[in-house]
Scaffold this active site. Structure first.
Site, PDB file in Angstrom:
ATOM      1  N   HIS A 173     -19.555  16.489   5.224  1.00  0.00           N
ATOM      2  CA  HIS A 173     -19.340  17.320   4.035  1.00  0.00           C
ATOM      3  C   HIS A 173     -20.100  16.748   2.836  1.00  0.00           C
ATOM      4  CE1 HIS A 173     -15.167  18.353   5.977  1.00  0.00           C
ATOM      5  NE2 HIS A 173     -16.184  18.813   6.670  1.00  0.00           N
ATOM      6  N   HIS A 203      -4.713  19.792  14.830  1.00  0.00           N
ATOM      7  CA  HIS A 203      -6.143  20.011  14.600  1.00  0.00           C
ATOM      8  C   HIS A 203      -6.722  20.833  15.736  1.00  0.00           C
ATOM      9  CE1 HIS A 203     -10.477  19.112  14.254  1.00  0.00           C
ATOM     10  NE2 HIS A 203     -10.214  18.925  12.963  1.00  0.00           N
TER      11      HIS A 203
END
Length: 420
Positions: free
Chosen positions: A102, A168
């Site tokens: 990111h 997740h």
């Protein structure tokens, strides 16, 4: 009836049929004294001595945090860690932002994440997965790559990882080892971790830790340069701390995962024609890339040929960094995207999120309600909606008066499943 979805910072109220099934985690109240609970966990950890006894005054200490796309309350956890380690001078700490692939965070974002006092008094760095000079090789993985981790983390005398545990969509559960791998790994290692074979493995899914290659590689990498201490929390829909899990990495994480699984894995009796989901609101719904998680949660209970409606604000766009949008433009259909990604010669970072999205889209139609333009949503091969109620009325013409609807107001903070 009206249901409020977690959306941005304010929420989004939608009208749904009275027959809709609302699927939410078993609500847990926030801890009455969060700081006392965290301090108690630091002083009575799982599987290791108290934190303050493990760290020497001369140690260089690295604290790894999750980036701004995660709701980990590091503005609380990090100051409490620093208080507990007050015998260590502040100049001997470094906070490493586990960005994975990111973007970097800005100073203002760090203040939001950590508080101004921490930003002004402790050195903070963003992990740069693309800059090999900032990384150190710590071994080779049986999954077929060399392992590079942030050099300042590797060279620290004492290593702490913080995090937030939730189910997740391909690692089974977040938190724990994932703070390190992929949080502070190099791009070469991250690409192997997220390759098409790993992400496409049936065991790489919500709530599953056993035989899950993604979780196995994360654990393997952590063993090569293991954090000396883990501090993870669980949160409710209001982002309040509901549990604290601290101590030895694997034992403390396992305890946290069992706690989460008990409260958020919700069984449904059947699949639905339509599933409305969020992406858990801010900060998780900052961009469409992250919103794939909400779509994936809905995918667990939507029928083949059904429809998913995902409400995600996307204040950070698609985003405009990384390769997510670029990969989506490389083919014309989700099936063609899957074939491209599954070709062993193809490798681009961010392909894992596109792969998961394409799998969902070959199963069901996906509408997106967001601040994005219709053109941006369509560029991602998704269908825009500006009025979820109107879209439901249109879908009823397709599925009939008996159309079944489920709603996940908290998105991937709830993981529904159908025993099939």
């Amino acid at each position: 009836m009206k249901v409020t979805l977690s959306y941005g910072k304010q929420g989004l109220t939608v009208d749904v049929p009275d027959t809709a099934v609302v699927v939410e985690p078993r609500h847990l109240a926030g801890l009455p004294d969060e700081k006392a609970a965290v301090v108690n966990a630091l002083r009575h950890p799982i599987g290791c001595p108290p934190l303050c006894e493990m760290v020497k005054p001369t140690d260089r200490v690295a604290i790894v945090i999750s980036d701004i796309t995660r709701p980990t309350p590091n503005h609380k956890l990090v100051p409490w860690l620093l208080e507990e380690l007050s015998h260590v001078p502040l100049e001997q700490f470094v906070i490493i932002n586990g960005t994975g692939t990111h973007r970097d965070q800005t100073r203002d974002e760090f203040i939001q994440m950590l508080g101004e006092w921490v930003v002004d008094n402790v050195r903070i760095i963003n992990n740069n997965c693309h800059d090999k000079s900032t990384q150190a090789k710590v071994g080779s993985s049986r999954f077929g790559c060399d392992v590079y981790l942030n050099k300042e983390y590797v060279e620290a005398d004492f290593r702490i990882v913080t995090g937030f545990i939730e189910p997740h969509f391909f690692a089974g559960f977040s938190g724990g080892p994932k703070g390190i791998m992929p949080g502070i790994a190099g791009i070469e290692t991250i690409l192997a971790f997220h390759n098409a074979r790993m992400i496409g493995d049936p065991a790489a899914t919500w709530g599953n830790m056993e035989g899950n290659p993604v979780q196995e590689m994360s654990r393997e990498v952590n063993r090569m340069c293991k954090p000396d201490f883990m501090l993870n929390v669980t949160l409710n829909g209001n982002k309040q701390i509901t549990g604290v899990f601290a101590g030895e990495l694997f034992a403390a994480h396992a305890a946290g995962c069992e706690f989460v699984k008990e409260h958020v894995m919700i069984r449904c009796d059947h699949r639905f024609d339509v599933v409305i989901t969020s992406n858990s609101g801010y900060p998780l719904d900052q961009n469409l890339y992250q919103a794939v998680k909400g779509m994936s949660a809905a995918h667990q209970i939507v029928r083949r040929g059904g429809t998913i409606i995902c409400a995600a604000e996307c204040s950070d766009g698609l985003p405009n960094h990384g390769n997510y949008a670029k990969i989506l433009q490389m083919r014309k259909t989700p099936q063609e995207i899957l074939e491209m990604i599954n070709d062993p010669s193809f490798q681009m970072f961010d392909q894992w999120q596109v792969q998961k999205q394409a799998v969902i889209q070959t199963w069901a139609d996906v509408y997106v309600y967001s601040e994005l333009s219709d053109a941006d949503i369509e560029r991602a091969m998704l269908k825009p909606t500006r009025d979820i109620g109107q879209t439901l009325r249109e879908l009823q013409a397709k599925y009939g008066d008996a159309m079944s609807v489920a709603v996940l107001p908290l998105g991937p903070l709830t993981i529904p499943y159908v025993a099939e």
